[in-house]
Scaffold this active site. Structure first.
Site, PDB file in Angstrom:
ATOM      1  N   HIS A 136       0.859  -1.120  -0.135  1.00 28.26           N
ATOM      2  CA  HIS A 136       0.019  -0.109   0.164  1.00 28.26           C
ATOM      3  C   HIS A 136       0.811   1.282  -0.017  1.00 28.26           C
ATOM      4  O   HIS A 136       1.854   1.321   0.536  1.00 28.26           O
ATOM      5  CB  HIS A 136      -0.862  -0.097   1.338  1.00 28.26           C
ATOM      6  CG  HIS A 136      -1.955   1.000   1.269  1.00 28.26           C
ATOM      7  ND1 HIS A 136      -2.232   2.167   1.422  1.00 28.26           N
ATOM      8  CD2 HIS A 136      -3.233   0.705   0.694  1.00 28.26           C
ATOM      9  CE1 HIS A 136      -2.922   2.897   1.035  1.00 28.26           C
ATOM     10  NE2 HIS A 136      -3.943   1.631   0.530  1.00 28.26           N
ATOM     11  N   ASP A 153      -7.788  -5.344  -0.042  1.00 32.49           N
ATOM     12  CA  ASP A 153      -8.404  -6.124  -1.164  1.00 32.49           C
ATOM     13  C   ASP A 153      -8.016  -7.635  -1.182  1.00 32.49           C
ATOM     14  O   ASP A 153      -8.576  -8.415  -1.705  1.00 32.49           O
ATOM     15  CB  ASP A 153      -7.957  -5.513  -2.478  1.00 32.49           C
ATOM     16  CG  ASP A 153      -8.665  -4.349  -2.881  1.00 32.49           C
ATOM     17  OD1 ASP A 153      -9.821  -4.096  -2.439  1.00 32.49           O
ATOM     18  OD2 ASP A 153      -8.073  -3.566  -3.628  1.00 32.49           O
TER      19      ASP A 153
HETATM   20  N1  CMC Z   1       4.256  -7.624  -4.809  1.00 28.71           N
HETATM   21  C1  CMC Z   1       5.677  -7.676  -4.966  1.00 28.71           C
HETATM   22  N2  CMC Z   1       6.451  -6.527  -4.844  1.00 28.71           N
HETATM   23  C2  CMC Z   1       5.732  -5.490  -4.598  1.00 28.71           C
HETATM   24  C3  CMC Z   1       4.345  -5.394  -4.263  1.00 28.71           C
HETATM   25  C4  CMC Z   1       3.603  -6.479  -4.540  1.00 28.71           C
HETATM   26  N3  CMC Z   1       2.320  -6.627  -4.447  1.00 28.71           N
HETATM   27  N4  CMC Z   1       3.953  -4.058  -4.219  1.00 28.71           N
HETATM   28  C5  CMC Z   1       5.164  -3.080  -4.064  1.00 28.71           C
HETATM   29  N5  CMC Z   1       6.190  -4.117  -4.253  1.00 28.71           N
HETATM   30  C6  CMC Z   1       7.631  -3.790  -4.423  1.00 28.71           C
HETATM   31  C7  CMC Z   1       7.978  -3.123  -5.339  1.00 28.71           C
HETATM   32  O1  CMC Z   1       8.417  -3.665  -6.608  1.00 28.71           O
HETATM   33  C8  CMC Z   1       9.338  -2.177  -4.939  1.00 28.71           C
HETATM   34  O2  CMC Z   1      10.320  -2.951  -4.854  1.00 28.71           O
HETATM   35  P1  CMC Z   1      11.734  -2.108  -5.060  1.00 28.71           P
HETATM   36  O3  CMC Z   1      11.678  -1.203  -4.299  1.00 28.71           O
HETATM   37  O4  CMC Z   1      12.764  -3.452  -4.931  1.00 28.71           O
HETATM   38  O5  CMC Z   1      11.649  -1.690  -6.700  1.00 28.71           O
HETATM   39  C9  CMC Z   1       8.813  -1.823  -3.641  1.00 28.71           C
HETATM   40  O6  CMC Z   1       8.041  -2.756  -3.225  1.00 28.71           O
HETATM   41  C10 CMC Z   1       7.853  -0.254  -3.441  1.00 28.71           C
HETATM   42  O7  CMC Z   1       6.608  -0.732  -4.496  1.00 28.71           O
HETATM   43  P2  CMC Z   1       6.122   0.587  -5.265  1.00 28.71           P
HETATM   44  O8  CMC Z   1       5.417   0.281  -6.373  1.00 28.71           O
HETATM   45  O9  CMC Z   1       6.882   1.640  -5.499  1.00 28.71           O
HETATM   46  O10 CMC Z   1       5.193   1.329  -3.920  1.00 28.71           O
HETATM   47  P3  CMC Z   1       3.730   2.192  -4.348  1.00 28.71           P
HETATM   48  O11 CMC Z   1       3.520   2.808  -3.175  1.00 28.71           O
HETATM   49  O12 CMC Z   1       4.036   2.999  -5.613  1.00 28.71           O
HETATM   50  O13 CMC Z   1       2.626   1.043  -4.811  1.00 28.71           O
HETATM   51  C11 CMC Z   1       0.828  -0.272  -4.702  1.00 28.71           C
HETATM   52  C12 CMC Z   1       1.751   0.593  -3.986  1.00 28.71           C
HETATM   53  C13 CMC Z   1      -0.614  -0.558  -3.810  1.00 28.71           C
HETATM   54  C14 CMC Z   1       0.438   0.082  -5.985  1.00 28.71           C
HETATM   55  C15 CMC Z   1       1.760  -1.772  -5.006  1.00 28.71           C
HETATM   56  O14 CMC Z   1       2.081  -2.117  -3.455  1.00 28.71           O
HETATM   57  C16 CMC Z   1       0.946  -2.842  -5.606  1.00 28.71           C
HETATM   58  O15 CMC Z   1       0.973  -2.857  -6.749  1.00 28.71           O
HETATM   59  N6  CMC Z   1       0.189  -3.852  -4.805  1.00 28.71           N
HETATM   60  C17 CMC Z   1      -0.489  -4.724  -5.698  1.00 28.71           C
HETATM   61  C18 CMC Z   1      -1.927  -4.115  -6.006  1.00 28.71           C
HETATM   62  C19 CMC Z   1      -3.015  -4.002  -4.919  1.00 28.71           C
HETATM   63  O16 CMC Z   1      -2.958  -4.829  -4.324  1.00 28.71           O
HETATM   64  N7  CMC Z   1      -3.632  -2.776  -4.997  1.00 28.71           N
HETATM   65  C20 CMC Z   1      -4.603  -2.463  -3.905  1.00 28.71           C
HETATM   66  C21 CMC Z   1      -4.186  -1.386  -2.954  1.00 28.71           C
HETATM   67  S1  CMC Z   1      -5.113  -1.118  -1.516  1.00 28.71           S
HETATM   68  C22 CMC Z   1      -6.921  -0.743  -2.180  1.00 28.71           C
HETATM   69  C23 CMC Z   1      -6.835   0.530  -2.994  1.00 28.71           C
HETATM   70  O17 CMC Z   1      -6.657   1.455  -2.023  1.00 28.71           O
HETATM   71  O18 CMC Z   1      -6.762   0.691  -3.935  1.00 28.71           O
END
Ligand code: CMC
Length: 428
Positions: A307, A364
């Site tokens: 998140h 989720d």
């Molecule tokens: N699985 C594997 N690796 C992950 C995941 C995941 N679900 N989420 C983040 N990471 C890793 C990412 O690869 C990165 O690694 P590194 O630092 O080595 O490059 C690190 O963690 C930080 O990730 P980010 O993408 O920079 O973080 P963000 O804050 O931009 O993204 C997020 C947040 C929710 C989009 C992301 O965690 C994600 O894609 N999660 C899966 C989709 C999901 O479950 N979304 C629902 C969010 S909650 C409901 C809502 O409010 O919509």
């Protein structure tokens, strides 16, 4: 703590006020930055460090796992309030009195019909259309049936528009599902409560009396409350930014629905179940999928994990996990996918990759399991999220307009070609 932040560029110092929220959050107010520096801007892709507004609606502390609507904890609201009370609280700022709640409920019921011609629009969609696309289009189409802009300075007009969309949105959501399932459209029953009526409109059979189920309705009510607002997330920011151009409420909401659809946002609940199903079909080897999620050369992400703001735990996920277990128990359902989910979470929570990056199950991760137990088709999961998020979007849109916020228009740093002379096609 200093009340001033100083920025130095090429030996010139600029001072900016530091503002403090009611929960002691600090922010550097850079409104004067470009004017003072002669055009220097900030760059922050994904707005990871940028506050787009001041807001009095929702507080969340990602480190401590706190989520409050208008000061009330999500745990207490999920336990003690119903969805309509929470909607009123979010939109108008206070929990309603008994008389206010009764009027709110009555006014919504008064508006709970949808123009018959809307059906023709619904008819035009193929059955295979994703319900989120249909819902976004129908919400936009509502404008044509309710033309005329709302005078946001008129409390009465604002209230009228709010009640209208709260009333019609569940009808549209239910109809998108019935169309997909080839069921005749249902008009609901105003003697039922808001959530019960939604359930009836989705599931009532044409040849059978509708029977309400308290376990199902309580679970739905709780899920909607847990999704009702989450401050400046992607869809809410979309609603605010579209509304900042003075586009109407319904147009802004339609854009919010599109933003919510994506798998990194609300679409994750559908993606989670599809992922869990795929793992089950592949023999239930959770370790294999954890390895895939960690592999930087593999695009696979553990859906329902991570998140932008919560870095310790998502308080909504805690409530939903418990609720999923209770609902499955109460309904006597055994879902092997819940075991796969628990197995994945157990491994991930101990794995260094996830621990280091502070990746925890989000709202989720478990919500789809309850939706499934309640008989809701997978492609409707994100629609359920939208139904819950509706009061939050409305509250944020109303706040943005009442605060007379300027049109949202970010800056950029241009990295393209410098000036070059045009070449006729024969010279290229
Ligand atoms: N699985 C594997 N690796 C992950 C995941 C995941 N679900 N989420 C983040 N990471 C890793 C990412 O690869 C990165 O690694 P590194 O630092 O080595 O490059 C690190 O963690 C930080 O990730 P980010 O993408 O920079 O973080 P963000 O804050 O931009 O993204 C997020 C947040 C929710 C989009 C992301 O965690 C994600 O894609 N999660 C899966 C989709 C999901 O479950 N979304 C629902 C969010 S909650 C409901 C809502 O409010 O919509």
């Amino acid at each position: 703590m200093s009340k001033i932040a100083t920025l130095e560029i090429d030996g010139n110092k600029y001072e900016f006020p530091i503002i403090k929220g009611t929960e002691n959050e600090l922010g550097i107010d850079i409104k004067a930055l470009r004017g003072a520096t002669g055009g220097v801007t900030t760059i922050d892709p994904g707005y990871k460090n940028t506050g787009s507004c001041e807001s009095a609606i929702t507080f969340l502390d990602g480190e401590k796992g706190i989520l409050r609507y208008r000061g009330y904890s999500i745990e207490e609201l999920a336990e003690k309030a119903d969805f309509l009370e929470v909607a009123y609280l979010l939109i108008f700022g206070e929990l309603p009195t008994a008389a206010q709640l009764e009027k709110f409920d009555k006014d919504i019921k008064e508006e709970s019909h949808v123009d018959e011609d809307m059906k023709k629009i619904l008819d035009g969609f193929p059955k295979s259309a994703h319900p989120m696309g249909v819902l976004s289009s129908l919400t936009s189409a509502l404008i044509a049936f309710n033309p005329g802009s709302v005078d946001v300075d008129s409390e009465e007009e604002m209230y009228g528009a709010i009640v209208k969309i709260l009333a019609k949105f569940p009808v549209l959501a239910a109809w998108t599902m019935r169309k997909r399932k080839s069921l005749p459209l249902d008009y609901g029953d105003n003697s039922l409560g808001y959530v019960e009526n939604l359930h009836k409109m989705m599931f009532a059979r044409p040849n059978q009396a509708y029977e309400a189920n308290k376990i199902v309705n309580d679970a739905l009510d709780k899920l909607l409350i847990l999704h009702a607002d989450h401050e400046q997330n992607c869809s809410t920011s979309t609603v605010r930014i579209v509304g900042s151009s003075h586009a109407g409420l319904f147009a802004s909401l339609s854009a919010g629905i599109s933003a919510l659809w994506g798998p990194l946002h609300g679409g994750a609940n559908q993606a989670v179940i599809e992922m869990l199903e795929a793992i089950k079909a592949d023999g239930g080897d959770t370790a294999k999928y954890i390895a895939k999620a960690k592999d930087k050369n593999d695009p696979f992400r553990l859906m329902g994990f991570g998140h932008r703001v919560y870095k310790n735990f998502d308080p909504r996920a805690k409530i939903i996990k418990k609720s999923a277990e209770e609902v499955l128990g109460d309904l006597g359902i055994e879902d092997p996918v819940l075991d796969i989910a628990k197995g994945l979470a157990d491994v991930a929570l101990k794995d260094e990759y996830f621990v280091q990056r502070k990746l925890y199950p989000n709202v989720d991760f478990y919500s789809g399991i309850i939706y499934r137990a309640l008989g809701i088709p997978t492609e409707m999961f994100t629609v359920m999220f939208a139904l819950g998020r509706l009061p939050g979007w409305i509250a944020q849109w109303r706040e943005m307009r009442l605060r007379k916020e300027p049109i949202g228009r970010p800056r950029q740093i241009y990295i393209g070609e410098n000036y070059r002379a045009f070449k006729a096609v024969s010279e290229r």
